[in-house]
Design an enzyme around this catalytic site. Sequence first.
Site, mmCIF file in Angstrom:
data_model
loop_
_atom_site.group_PDB
_atom_site.id
_atom_site.type_symbol
_atom_site.label_atom_id
_atom_site.label_comp_id
_atom_site.label_asym_id
_atom_site.label_seq_id
_atom_site.Cartn_x
_atom_site.Cartn_y
_atom_site.Cartn_z
ATOM 1 N N ASP A 64 0.854 -1.255 -0.140
ATOM 2 C CA ASP A 64 0.094 0.009 -0.139
ATOM 3 C C ASP A 64 0.959 1.319 -0.021
ATOM 4 O O ASP A 64 1.453 1.758 -1.037
ATOM 5 C CB ASP A 64 -1.078 -0.111 1.097
ATOM 6 C CG ASP A 64 -1.919 0.963 1.090
ATOM 7 O OD1 ASP A 64 -1.879 1.768 0.334
ATOM 8 O OD2 ASP A 64 -3.035 0.696 1.860
ATOM 9 N N GLY B 244 3.828 1.501 1.156
ATOM 10 C CA GLY B 244 5.210 0.967 0.983
ATOM 11 C C GLY B 244 5.888 0.825 2.104
ATOM 12 O O GLY B 244 7.342 0.162 2.294
HETATM 13 P P1 XMP Z 1 1.743 -0.292 3.764
HETATM 14 O O1 XMP Z 1 1.067 0.905 3.603
HETATM 15 O O2 XMP Z 1 2.927 -0.418 4.916
HETATM 16 O O3 XMP Z 1 0.622 -1.374 4.134
HETATM 17 O O4 XMP Z 1 2.255 -0.703 2.631
HETATM 18 C C1 XMP Z 1 0.857 -2.738 4.364
HETATM 19 C C2 XMP Z 1 -0.032 -3.200 5.214
HETATM 20 O O5 XMP Z 1 -1.083 -2.727 5.672
HETATM 21 C C3 XMP Z 1 -2.278 -3.517 5.429
HETATM 22 N N1 XMP Z 1 -2.989 -2.892 4.482
HETATM 23 C C4 XMP Z 1 -4.524 -3.167 4.309
HETATM 24 N N2 XMP Z 1 -5.032 -4.321 4.907
HETATM 25 N N3 XMP Z 1 -6.989 -3.771 3.511
HETATM 26 C C5 XMP Z 1 -6.627 -4.604 4.525
HETATM 27 O O6 XMP Z 1 -6.973 -5.232 5.063
HETATM 28 C C6 XMP Z 1 -6.295 -2.983 2.691
HETATM 29 O O7 XMP Z 1 -6.897 -2.279 1.875
HETATM 30 C C7 XMP Z 1 -4.810 -2.718 3.043
HETATM 31 N N4 XMP Z 1 -4.159 -1.612 2.790
HETATM 32 C C8 XMP Z 1 -2.928 -2.076 3.612
HETATM 33 C C9 XMP Z 1 -1.829 -4.615 5.345
HETATM 34 O O8 XMP Z 1 -1.707 -5.374 6.603
HETATM 35 C C10 XMP Z 1 -0.732 -4.611 4.747
HETATM 36 O O9 XMP Z 1 0.390 -5.753 5.149
#
Ligand code: XMP
Length: 178
Positions: free
Chosen positions: A99, A101
């Site tokens: 998401d 990153g």
């Molecule tokens: P980042 O923002 O660090 O996010 O890239 C990675 C972690 O965030 C959670 N994540 C989600 N979980 N639906 C979810 O259930 C989503 O749309 C979502 N977007 C981010 C996820 O745990 C991932 O490992």
Amino acid sequence: MDTPRVLIHAHRLRRRVRQLGRELSHDLAGQRPLFVPLLDGCFCFVADLVRAIHHPDLRLHFARSSSYHGGTQSSGEPVLADIPDCTGRSVVLVDDILDTGNTLSRMSAALRAAGAERLLTCVLLDKPARRQVPIEADYVGFTVPDLFVVGYGLDHGDRHRHLPHVCSLAAPDADSPA
Ligand code: XMP
């Protein structure tokens, strides 16, 4: 926001995860792979993925990183709770979704520091619209739009993890889950 709508049907998930398994089997041949799945969100994905990989010496180490704390906005400070010894291993960091990153970049750095000979990243979903850190995964199942997604392991406040499809909590045109 509360009714999940199907975004990626279970049969498309199965087909794509099998393809990823074939690619990883090929790319990891002759190496010593250590898969590090980030729980809880990727438990369905990694269970299907590793069973689609043919390799005589595949190891698994489950790790945990959380930055959502039950909401739909990342706190931006993921922490890897349990870092394995990666010396001499081709480490494959597996996550449910890329998401902002933050998680993948921090966890990759932690695993490199733990001695990974090679570091590969594999995510089921990529949501590039929300990227804050310039990072791409080596293996991506599907690219998704900027919607909060649940199902096939992903949750919202611990709900919807058991759904067989990847669903959106706010997709106006998608089908209803079976
Ligand atoms: P980042 O923002 O660090 O996010 O890239 C990675 C972690 O965030 C959670 N994540 C989600 N979980 N639906 C979810 O259930 C989503 O749309 C979502 N977007 C981010 C996820 O745990 C991932 O490992």
